[in-house]
Design a protein around this motif. Structure first.
Motif, short mmCIF file in Angstrom:
data_model
loop_
_atom_site.label_atom_id
_atom_site.label_comp_id
_atom_site.label_asym_id
_atom_site.label_seq_id
_atom_site.Cartn_x
_atom_site.Cartn_y
_atom_site.Cartn_z
N GLN A 159 0.86 -1.23 0.01
CA GLN A 159 -0.01 0.00 -0.07
C GLN A 159 0.82 1.15 0.00
O GLN A 159 1.60 1.31 1.01
N GLU A 161 0.06 3.93 1.07
CA GLU A 161 0.09 4.65 2.41
C GLU A 161 1.00 4.12 3.39
O GLU A 161 1.22 4.97 4.41
N ARG A 162 1.60 3.17 3.47
CA ARG A 162 2.49 2.69 4.04
C ARG A 162 3.97 2.94 3.46
O ARG A 162 5.23 2.11 3.88
N SER A 470 -3.47 4.07 16.11
CA SER A 470 -3.71 4.00 14.59
C SER A 470 -4.69 4.69 14.02
O SER A 470 -5.75 4.99 14.84
N ARG A 471 -4.77 4.89 12.67
CA ARG A 471 -5.97 5.61 12.13
C ARG A 471 -6.48 4.55 11.03
O ARG A 471 -5.55 4.18 10.19
N ASP A 473 -8.20 3.49 7.49
CA ASP A 473 -8.25 3.95 5.99
C ASP A 473 -9.13 3.04 5.33
O ASP A 473 -8.85 1.84 5.73
N LEU A 480 -7.90 -0.30 6.44
CA LEU A 480 -6.24 -0.31 6.45
C LEU A 480 -5.99 0.29 7.75
O LEU A 480 -6.57 1.57 7.77
N LEU A 482 -3.24 2.48 9.83
CA LEU A 482 -1.90 3.41 9.71
C LEU A 482 -1.67 3.91 10.93
O LEU A 482 -2.48 4.28 11.55
N VAL A 513 2.75 8.19 10.02
CA VAL A 513 1.51 8.78 9.08
C VAL A 513 1.56 10.36 9.44
O VAL A 513 1.70 11.14 8.67
#
Length: 645
Positions: A159, A161-162, A470-471, A473, A480, A482, A513
């Protein structure tokens, strides 16, 4: 000399210069791409694109060759530049891993086209496909790995995002394959790491992260007895509550035998309080029950208070007295690197740790152990009674109490040194009564540690709750998580350190993040505190006026006697004061929003216009210098011409 060039010549020279610059630019790119393929200039603050020493060490210690299979659908790269850029970085990094491993890694790259054998293989190895569009073809972008004994691991989908965690994810996979035997960690406590009704009985995300590195086993007391076998390398106490004396004795003797412990002990577990809310309330007993063991370890955690920290408080949205406010909640802390011990490997590489309603750890007088703080609150910290946050806490009222300076509190600590038993009279009677061989139990009793104890204590257990670190998504319709804080990294590092394995510690916490603008937060915090104090004073005036008005009205209704003229005047004055106070409250709230808005607008302005303005100023300066030199050259030429004439 330039005076002799015609305008047409100067234009041709300028055009030639531009063409030459373009040729040089293209040539430079071709040259660097063909000759400097292994050269990178990493300008990120955290060196995110530079392989760490931890990765190099893991790659150098691979004993048997590993096979990595990288699956990348070309359709994904060709149709989505966002994923295409990330895919190039992943492949480049994998090539770098292969090179640095010196034969320890065999990298295979596949393009799993629809209905191909490669697609079947990707699915069989656990990769996650994603549909480019509704009804469209399925694409793959993942990695699988195998060692010589057919142990396997996988990254189902890379991903973007990671991206900040890419090196960590790859090195973790390689490390797990190269070291398939994981340290054994036993978990004991009331914290529902394996799921609870609020999560639909889904294991907490932290549990999955821990299982990547450790072989977890969950212990439960059987009556009075609790068995902790000798193969357990670290005991993780996750908010121990409701344990019988026999179980506490087992923990005590485990430490005396040289067992290592990571203890999460909370004066007030918000997670357990939320879970037990529907079953008649919750009374947190972890810190009180563990007090005898903590005392034996040279520590104490006040079970009645938690730590509030104005400088580390997180913002929350809450409804206070019928109003929706966004303010700082002092029991919820976001502790940056400056609050973490930089000299200890457990916390040295971390950036931020979030704690909820954490307690304070203190060394007992005369303790034989050494307490080394790992996490410390700021100098503006004060104790808060647990009773103040148990039911509908008022964030504004709590913040308003922070008028003066406080003192730093230790929230997490490493404890080392010789310890004595918390059971000087031997095994508890209840345990002896149920033991099959009570005499053998007495004979095995240890009264002091066989060596130096090695413990890490964190006065908070909520740090492992998903929403604290964590958040959520959404990726291709799937949830997911993050990371926004290094909470799980802290726990994994502590377990790694206690178990003697520190291969990946230097990799954890390199990026998150969220990267807060700390300067702006400080400005907002100071402004908010000033207004919140005014607001609290006005709110108290309003409440007093409302209570007095209600009292006078109830008195009139109860007696049936009309108020005197003086009482009517007092009532009218109270109502006037009430209206005035409400007007002042609106003004204060408006001023707070205006000040915070001005700060945010100022930051946005700097971000948007700052660099262009700097560029314009530099360009104007260069232009001015050139014109000045040209004018000076012209004057010199004219002077020489006059002198020659």
């Amino acid at each position: 000399m330039s005076k002799g060039l015609t305008s047409a010549t100067r234009n041709r020279l300028a055009l030639a210069a531009i063409l030459l610059a373009m040729v040089l630019f293209v040539a430079f790119n071709i040259l660097t791409k063909t000759t400097l393929t292994q050269t990178r200039l990493d300008l990120t603050e955290q060196r995110l694109f530079t392989l760490s020493e931890g990765t190099r060490k893991v790659l150098a210690e691979i004993d048997e060759p590993l096979t990595l299979r990288f699956y990348l659908s070309k359709a994904l790269v060709e149709t989505n530049p966002y994923y295409g850029n990330h895919a190039r970085r992943v492949e480049e990094l994998l090539r770098e891993y292969e090179r640095l491993a010196g034969g320890g890694i065999r990298l295979q790259v596949f393009d799993p086209e629809p209905f191909s054998p490669e697609e079947d293989q990707a699915v069989a190895e656990g990769l996650q496909g994603a549909a480019l569009a509704a009804g469209g073809s399925v694409v793959y972008f993942g990695l699988t790995g195998f060692n010589a004994t057919d142990d396997s691991d996988a990254i189902p989908f890379f991903q973007p995002e990671r991206a900040a965690f890419l090196e960590y994810d790859l090195t973790r996979l390689v490390h797990n394959l190269a070291n398939p035997d994981k340290p054994r960690v036993a978990v004991l406590g009331a914290l529902p790491l394996r799921g609870n009704p609020l999560t639909g009985f889904r294991p907490w995300l932290a549990t999955s992260s821990l299982e990547q590195f450790f072989e977890l086993s969950f212990l439960e007391a059987s009556g009075e007895a609790l068995e902790i076998d000798d193969e357990v390398e670290v005991l993780l106490l996750a908010q121990p509550e409701g344990l019988p004396q026999g179980a506490l004795y087992a923990i005590d003797q485990f430490v005396l035998r040289g067992g290592r412990v990571l203890a999460l002990i909370d004066p007030w577990s918000e997670a357990l309080a939320e879970i037990n809310q529907r079953s008649g309330g919750y009374v947190s007993t972890g810190a009180a029950e563990m007090a005898p063991l903590l005392a034996a370890w040279g520590l104490e955690i006040d079970p009645e208070t938690i730590v509030g920290d104005r400088l580390s408080a997180r913002k929350v949205a809450a409804r206070v007295r019928g109003r929706q406010v966004v303010t700082e909640y002092v029991p919820w802390l976001s502790l940056g690197a400056e609050r973490l011990a930089g000299a200890d490997t457990v916390t040295a590489e971390l950036q931020v740790v979030n704690l909820n309603a954490a307690g304070a750890i203190a060394a007992r007088e005369g303790a034989t152990t050494t307490l080394e703080p790992l996490i410390t609150s700021s100098e503006q910290s004060l104790p808060i009674e647990v009773s103040e946050i148990q039911v509908a806490p008022d964030p504004v009222a709590l913040l308003a109490k922070f008028l003066g300076p406080g003192e730093p509190k230790v929230l997490a600590a490493r404890v080392t040194g010789a310890v004595e038993t918390a059971f000087p009279d031997g095994p508890p009677e209840a345990l002896l009564e149920t033991a099959e061989d009570a005499e053998a139990l007495k004979q095995a009793h240890l009264s002091e540690s066989e060596g130096a104890a090695n413990l890490i204590v964190i006065a908070d257990s909520d740090l492992l709750v998903d929403s604290v670190w964590s958040r959520a998504d959404n990726l291709f319709g799937q949830q997911l998580a993050l990371p926004i804080a290094n909470n799980v990294d802290l726990v994994v590092n502590a377990l790694d350190n206690l178990s003697g394995s520190e291969g990946l510690i230097s990799l954890r916490g390199r990026a998150l993040v969220d990267r807060p603008l700390t300067l702006i937060q400080d400005i907002q915090r100071d402004a908010e505190l000033e207004y919140r104090q005014q607001e609290q004073a006005i709110v108290e005036r309003i409440e007093k006026a409302e209570e007095e008005i209600a009292r006078l009205q109830q008195e009139e209704q109860a007696t049936g006697i009309l108020q005197s003229a003086e009482a009517d005047q007092a009532l009218a004055k109270l109502r006037s004061d009430l209206i005035q106070a409400r007007r002042e409250l609106r003004d204060v709230q408006r001023a707070l929003r205006r000040d915070i808005g001005e700060v945010e607008a100022w930051v946005k302005g700097v971000n948007i216009w700052g660099m262009p303005l700097v560029t314009v100023v530099i360009a104007a300066g260069v232009l001015w210098l050139r014109r000045r030199r040209a004018a000076r050259s012209a004057r010199s030429g004219a002077a020489r011409a006059e002198a020659t004439a």
